[in-house]
Design a protein around this motif. Structure first.
Motif, PDB file in Angstrom:
ATOM      1  N   ARG A   1       2.691   8.920   9.976  1.00  0.00           N
ATOM      2  CA  ARG A   1       3.334   9.449  11.177  1.00  0.00           C
ATOM      3  C   ARG A   1       4.478  10.398  10.847  1.00  0.00           C
ATOM      4  N   GLY A   2       4.779  10.514   9.571  1.00  0.00           N
ATOM      5  CA  GLY A   2       5.734  11.522   9.157  1.00  0.00           C
ATOM      6  C   GLY A   2       7.190  11.111   9.275  1.00  0.00           C
TER       7      GLY A   2
ATOM      8  N   GLN B   1      -3.410   8.342  -2.892  1.00  0.00           N
ATOM      9  CA  GLN B   1      -3.967   7.434  -3.902  1.00  0.00           C
ATOM     10  C   GLN B   1      -2.927   7.099  -4.962  1.00  0.00           C
ATOM     11  N   LEU B   2      -2.130   8.108  -5.350  1.00  0.00           N
ATOM     12  CA  LEU B   2      -1.149   7.870  -6.402  1.00  0.00           C
ATOM     13  C   LEU B   2       0.028   7.049  -5.885  1.00  0.00           C
TER      14      LEU B   2
ATOM     15  N   SER C   1       1.673   2.660   4.437  1.00  0.00           N
ATOM     16  CA  SER C   1       0.908   3.902   4.446  1.00  0.00           C
ATOM     17  C   SER C   1       0.662   4.429   5.865  1.00  0.00           C
ATOM     18  N   PRO C   2       0.216   3.566   6.813  1.00  0.00           N
ATOM     19  CA  PRO C   2       0.046   4.073   8.186  1.00  0.00           C
ATOM     20  C   PRO C   2       1.349   4.606   8.780  1.00  0.00           C
TER      21      PRO C   2
ATOM     22  N   LEU D   1      -1.914  -4.670  -0.469  1.00  0.00           N
ATOM     23  CA  LEU D   1      -2.114  -5.066   0.933  1.00  0.00           C
ATOM     24  C   LEU D   1      -1.010  -4.513   1.831  1.00  0.00           C
ATOM     25  N   VAL D   2       0.242  -4.692   1.381  1.00  0.00           N
ATOM     26  CA  VAL D   2       1.367  -4.273   2.210  1.00  0.00           C
ATOM     27  C   VAL D   2       1.379  -2.749   2.385  1.00  0.00           C
ATOM     28  N   ASN D   3       1.063  -2.026   1.323  1.00  0.00           N
ATOM     29  CA  ASN D   3       1.043  -0.564   1.446  1.00  0.00           C
ATOM     30  C   ASN D   3      -0.117  -0.109   2.327  1.00  0.00           C
TER      31      ASN D   3
END
Lengths: 241, 293
Positions: free
Chosen positions: B91-92, B189-190, B86-87, B79-81
């Motif tokens: 953004r880099g 995914q990994l 992840s978002p 959930l946290v990722n």
């Protein structure tokens, strides 16, 4: 001949620095096409945009007629585009065999197929078979280039993109690499070759594009490019023909 | 004398393997993302409470509680990722996800504080009082369970990384994400898989630590400081190093308690940390430092 890859009007920039302007190239099925030009001319950048590592600011990339401009690199790989990056980038802490296996990642659910492909690569690159269990970081530069090539071929690509495959290698090994590229091409894989060694590149390829400071300045069949005085002066040296 | 040494050796393995479970998750995430996950401590806490709720509210067995903690940890990691880390990575920026892990940690702590209050919970397991005698040595069933579950998890994780296609892909992503992408490996995914595995381990270790810890919403914090020390001593991102360093810290803890003074544990551990940083900043088994994950 059917067109396999076509780019139209690619503009690529790193931040505010424009690296490539209006790059339109195409590769037909079964062809070897080369991009030649000086350092910083935008050859690698073009290749990286085709493989999906960087996104062009504008322009379209078509692969087998399909617009792939928005696809990330891992999806392009699954469609049949493979890139052997400059500097080879083998996974140095993984073994030679593991490196090859990962090249066949899209077949990961079909273990028999991966094994067959690994064996096929060992047959093509016998030195790799001897070093199968060794960490890839312990290989010589030439062996690493072979491994990077074999790893890319594990996905059975339609289009093999090569970024400076001869860089930093001894002349004998370079000849070996180019022979291998020819035989890969003879097996039906189209090749897009970026090479600073223009002499080799123009020998092995059927068509070429000359890049200069981010733009295509000449293009055509390689025998014509070899005769072009501007190409001779800039990339082949005056003495050669 | 020998039996004291052996007894403390066993105690050291028990404590050490718990630390290893917590530290492995940190080192996995660091290996793949080069990111320190400050929220890891709170997943340990959540795991402890999940196991507590399973056993004390729902009356299930402790083993079911451990499984519940593992699932709760994995779910929270996912959930946290998915929603936060992840978002932000998209953004880099390197800094944003790091700061976000601190934010998530504070959020989780205070959410648990609001829900569960500051008073410590008494986490009883039937196994803590059940003592096995092996010659002159004593081992509670709880400690036995800790050793078995930890070693099984460590062996499974090691086998996964070493022998499965996904494990190899994970090591490839840790080493060179761009090249992995060129081979058709979806690194996002990994990375998610890494978070789920790391958080599952953290949740499970919370369930195992629950009966030992002072179980409050801040319980994980007391463990995580040592886990960070272990990750550094073992060499950031190095799985084997983390396992060795974790057991080492476990031994330091049990032998310091026996022969010196329990109050000196942190001083000895962090002296070792400083020594490592000064002498071998890449970790105890520095030659293998490159083997990120």
């Amino acid at each position: 001949m059917t067109v396999l890859l076509a780019t139209t009007g690619l503009d690529i920039s790193y931040g505010k620095v424009v690296a490539c302007r209006d790059i339109s190239i195409d590769v037909a099925e079964g062809e070897i096409v080369t991009l030649i030009g000086a350092n910083g001319a935008g050859k690698s950048t073009t290749l990286r945009a085709i493989a999906g590592v960087i996104k062009p600011r504008t322009g379209v990339i078509l692969f087998e007629g399909r617009d792939i401009t928005a696809l990330p690199s891992h999806e392009r790989s699954r469609l049949g585009i493979a890139l052997v990056p400059e500097g080879r980038h083998v996974f140095s802490n993984l073994t030679v065999r593991e490196n090859l296996e990962l090249g066949g990642f899209k077949y990961r659910k079909d273990h028999a197929r991966v094994r067959t492909l690994v064996d096929a690569m060992f047959a093509m690159f016998t030195r790799l078979r001897e070093r199968a269990g060794q960490k890839a970081g312990t290989l010589s530069g030439g062996e690493q280039q072979m491994l990077a090539l074999g790893r890319a071929m594990m996905s059975e690509p339609r289009l093999l993109c090569l970024d400076e495959p001869s860089l930093g290698l001894a002349p004998l090994i370079v000849q070996d690499i180019f022979r291998t590229i020819s035989s890969i091409n003879a097996g039906g894989t189209s090749v897009l070759l970026v090479e600073q060694n223009a002499r080799y590149a123009l020998q092995i390829a059927s068509r070429g594009y000359v890049l200069q400071t981010g733009s295509i300045t000449a293009s055509g069949r390689c025998d014509q490019l070899r005769e072009d005085t501007r190409v001779q002066e800039a990339y082949l040296g005056r003495m050669s023909t | 004398m020998i039996s004291i040494v052996l007894q403390q050796g066993i105690n050291g393995i028990v404590i050490g393997s718990l630390y290893v479970l917590v530290a492995l998750g940190l080192t996995l995430i660091y290996g793949v993302l080069v990111q320190i996950n400050f929220a890891h401590a709170d997943i340990v806490t959540l795991g402890a409470f999940a196991a507590y709720a399973t056993t004390h509210f729902f009356g299930e067995s402790y083993v079911v509680g451990i499984a519940a903690a593992l699932i709760a940890g994995a779910a929270l990691g996912w959930l946290v990722n998915a929603t936060i880390f992840s978002p932000l990575r998209e953004r880099g920026s390197e800094l944003l996800p790091l700061i976000a892990t601190i934010g998530v940690s504070i959020m989780l702590q205070n959410a648990m504080l609001a829900l569960l209050g500051p008073i410590p919970y008494a986490f009883d397991t039937p196994y803590s009082n059940h003592v096995l005698r092996l010659g002159g040595l004593f081992l509670t069933v709880q400690n036995m369970l800790i050793i078995v579950v930890s070693s099984a998890s460590i062996i499974l994780l090691y086998g996964f990384m070493r022998f499965t296609f996904l494990g190899k892909a994970l090591r490839a992503v840790a080493q060179d994400r761009e090249t992995a992408g060129l081979l058709g490996i979806n690194s996002n995914q990994l990375i998610m898989l890494t978070f789920v595995i790391a958080s599952a381990l953290a949740g499970m270790s919370g369930a195992l630590l629950g009966p030992v810890l002072v179980l409050t919403p801040f319980a994980g914090t007391s463990v995580i400081v040592k886990a960070f020390a272990i990750v550094i001593i073992g060499g950031f991102g190095n799985i084997e190093g983390t396992i060795i360093a974790g057991l080492l810290v476990g031994f330091i803890e049990s032998f310091t308690t026996q022969f010196l003074d329990p109050g000196l544990i942190d001083i000895v551990v962090f002296a070792l940390l400083l020594l490592t940083l000064a002498v071998r900043p890449t970790g105890l088994i520095a030659d293998k430092r490159e083997e990120n994950v």
